[in-house]
Design a protein around this motif. Sequence first.
Motif, mmCIF file in Angstrom:
data_model
loop_
_atom_site.group_PDB
_atom_site.id
_atom_site.type_symbol
_atom_site.label_atom_id
_atom_site.label_comp_id
_atom_site.label_asym_id
_atom_site.label_seq_id
_atom_site.Cartn_x
_atom_site.Cartn_y
_atom_site.Cartn_z
ATOM 1 N N TYR A 215 5.440 20.164 -5.574
ATOM 2 C CA TYR A 215 5.940 21.061 -4.533
ATOM 3 C C TYR A 215 5.414 22.443 -4.869
ATOM 4 N N GLN A 216 4.859 23.149 -3.894
ATOM 5 C CA GLN A 216 4.364 24.498 -4.127
ATOM 6 C C GLN A 216 5.379 25.514 -3.621
ATOM 7 N N ILE A 217 5.742 26.431 -4.499
ATOM 8 C CA ILE A 217 6.700 27.482 -4.136
ATOM 9 C C ILE A 217 6.035 28.845 -4.236
ATOM 10 N N PHE A 218 6.063 29.573 -3.142
ATOM 11 C CA PHE A 218 5.679 30.981 -3.089
ATOM 12 C C PHE A 218 6.965 31.751 -3.367
ATOM 13 N N PRO A 219 7.166 32.224 -4.604
ATOM 14 C CA PRO A 219 8.502 32.673 -5.037
ATOM 15 C C PRO A 219 9.163 33.694 -4.134
ATOM 16 N N GLU A 220 8.390 34.593 -3.567
ATOM 17 C CA GLU A 220 8.969 35.669 -2.759
ATOM 18 C C GLU A 220 9.535 35.166 -1.431
ATOM 19 N N THR B 113 9.038 16.153 -8.476
ATOM 20 C CA THR B 113 9.068 16.026 -9.934
ATOM 21 C C THR B 113 8.235 17.102 -10.641
ATOM 22 N N ALA B 114 7.562 17.970 -9.871
ATOM 23 C CA ALA B 114 6.790 19.071 -10.474
ATOM 24 C C ALA B 114 6.644 20.181 -9.444
ATOM 25 N N ILE B 115 6.647 21.420 -9.915
ATOM 26 C CA ILE B 115 6.496 22.582 -9.034
ATOM 27 C C ILE B 115 5.339 23.439 -9.525
ATOM 28 N N ALA C 132 -2.125 12.910 -7.027
ATOM 29 C CA ALA C 132 -0.751 13.421 -6.950
ATOM 30 C C ALA C 132 -0.568 14.220 -5.661
ATOM 31 N N PRO C 133 0.311 13.791 -4.758
ATOM 32 C CA PRO C 133 0.540 14.557 -3.526
ATOM 33 C C PRO C 133 1.319 15.831 -3.820
ATOM 34 N N ILE C 134 1.027 16.867 -3.037
ATOM 35 C CA ILE C 134 1.758 18.127 -3.168
ATOM 36 C C ILE C 134 2.180 18.596 -1.783
ATOM 37 N N VAL C 135 3.421 19.075 -1.696
ATOM 38 C CA VAL C 135 3.993 19.565 -0.445
ATOM 39 C C VAL C 135 4.168 21.076 -0.564
ATOM 40 N N TYR C 136 3.608 21.818 0.358
ATOM 41 C CA TYR C 136 3.803 23.265 0.412
ATOM 42 C C TYR C 136 5.177 23.532 1.002
ATOM 43 N N TYR C 137 5.963 24.383 0.330
ATOM 44 C CA TYR C 137 7.360 24.578 0.715
ATOM 45 C C TYR C 137 7.492 24.752 2.236
#
Length: 736
Positions: free
Chosen positions: A277-282, A329-331, A589-594
């Motif tokens: 999962y991708q998190i743009f913290p702001e 399971t990973a960020i 590994a798939p990744i989902v943008y928040y």
Amino acid sequence: MSKAVMRNVFVYSILIIVISFLGWPAESKTFEVEFTFMPGRPGRSVCLAGTFNNWSITATPMEDADGDGIWKIVLSLPRGEHQYKFVVDGTVWVTDMKAEAFRDDGYGGRNSVVIVGDTELLKAECSAGDGQIVTEALWHENASPYVEREGSTTVAVRLRTRTSDVERVRMEYALNLSSHEGCADGFDNQARGSVRGSIPMEPYATAGGFTYYRAVIPASHGLLCYRFVLEDGDTRIWYSPAGANRYAPGADDGFELDLAGLSVFQTPEWVKDAVFYQIFPERFANGDPANDPFAVRSWGGTPTTGNFFGGDFQGVIDNISYLEELGITAIWFNPIFEAPSNHKYDTSDYMKIDPSFGGLDKFKEMVSALHAAGIKVILDGVFNHTGYNFWAFQDIVAKGRDSRYVNWYHIHDFPIRRSPKPNYEAWWGFPDLPQLNMENPEVRSYILDVVTYWMELGVDGWRLDVPNEIGHFFWREFRDHVKGINPDAYIVGEIWHNGSAWLQGDQFDAVMNYVFRDAVLDFFARKTCKASDFMGRLESTRADYPDAASMVLLNLLGSHDTERVYTAFRGNKNLMVPAIVFQMTYPGAPIVYYGDEIGMRGSKDPGCRGTMVWDESKQDRELLQLYKGLIRLRKSSIALRRGNMRWLLVDDPTRSFAFSRHYEGETVVVAVCAGDTGVSVDLAMDSVSDGTVFVDAFTGQAHEVAGGRLEVFDLGPGEARILVAGTPEKNPEKNP
């Protein structure tokens, strides 16, 4: 950050000629490619920019030698796909409209594509079972990806053939445990200290008219001697260093591989099982308004390049349960270090957390909470450049040439000037992003100290920003350093094109798979490529990459540098759903943008960086349930996480395809229809026994294999099926 090119203008006459040299070896040679360009209006200079020169606008100048207005250059390029554009007068980017193919450039335009390789070999007639083998197409070499050591006890070997040309391939081998003895002793039945064997090779990848067979041999040390046996109809040939022969080679005619000299390319096992999962913290969640930056905007407002909304680490902590329910399971966190911007790619201090995120103690608390939930933490490593406010650069601003840090950067003269053009090297000329001098050992040492500091605080890996801007020498040093701290740490680079140069086992574990994203969007969303082209583009990277890397590629559909998935599909879920199914079932590994999982919309930066929508009434709950179900299915299936892939069907007229994933007795079949009409699917299942029952993971409907074929089933437009051999777990409520 994106390094895609940005403009597309009309061009009157462009010619491109590919000249192939047919000498062997095929994979080691290059091919001469002539690029010819006639601009629509006179220009002072024309340069060729592309994936072959990291999109440099100065590295590859073209010439108009005779003054006829036609600019030319001949390049030697390796086999594969290369993207390019022409750059006029250093500023105007021109797409070659006569190119054989195009790719989205990430900014609303298109890159031109040239494909080079052994195209002459594809003209020979071939058909499996006809007893004729195109021996000129056979190729093997003792180099990656043809030989690969994923662990200390096995070696993987590949052989290239023409597609649909042979029926069976096997590898004969002898392992001399005393490596000083040659192959003649190894293939000798009476040789002492040798182990002999013969193993079938399975099709691994098919690309560009060639099929790559692969076998894994148990071998921990010694000298591996081997040759290949190919059968087609009544014909049998051996392939060895001497070439192809209808008779068995002599005992001393075999490929030799000294295992002592073959380094292990081991990628983290946990990544194969991960969902990122991708998190743009702001922009994810504001959990503590007390640390909000100045002039913070109301949550849900329109994002701009300069505004702030107050997202922080406490917001992540508060929503860990949401991430757990989704199955993450990973960020990968976009940059978290102190910086003045909202994106934080302009670092002021690598050793400090930006105060608007909550500080170091809050970071430690977040990492601890995520780890307790079984979620790994990957940080964004922005090591090509710093921000203008970075302490070392500010020392240069203040002291000029007397600063002890003057050699940390590339300064042309003094004093420092930002405009009209910076008098120092900056990433893409942006004055806020001065480029570090990685040739300076003091700079490299400092960056590695940064890496050590954060890894000792529990960071599980690094996503590396624009790593193609830094020499390979540093990334080799970087890998040794990171793996010395934690062998299971994940290293993934932001590469927008073929990443083979970084995936030789000495630099990255993987790259962000933008090649995957481009192919998926071109096929499903834009409908600009056929099913066979879609397969070919994906298989090309599998053919080029070691399997250790392919299985841990970061497969994305959207990111902070691209338009959001829902926007890319123009809100058409009939097109989007099968694409998501494919992402969650494809190797890597798939990744989902928040926010993509709830249907957030947004064009490219800054539109794609909006605040997370937490109001359930404004979320696409149906889409969220689909993501949850597919992630749950992936986590429950060892075949979907680790299995080899084989294409079973690729049909251009109906825009449909099917493939299988197999691992340790479990087989999964995925079938997709992306066309406007339905299709009846009839699949040959040569590797599965008659009587095997496949169960639809979503409906529970059973399909039996009989006569070597899977029972016919129907797919409607925009429909996908996932069939599991055995009884699946209870999965999502909705059939994708």
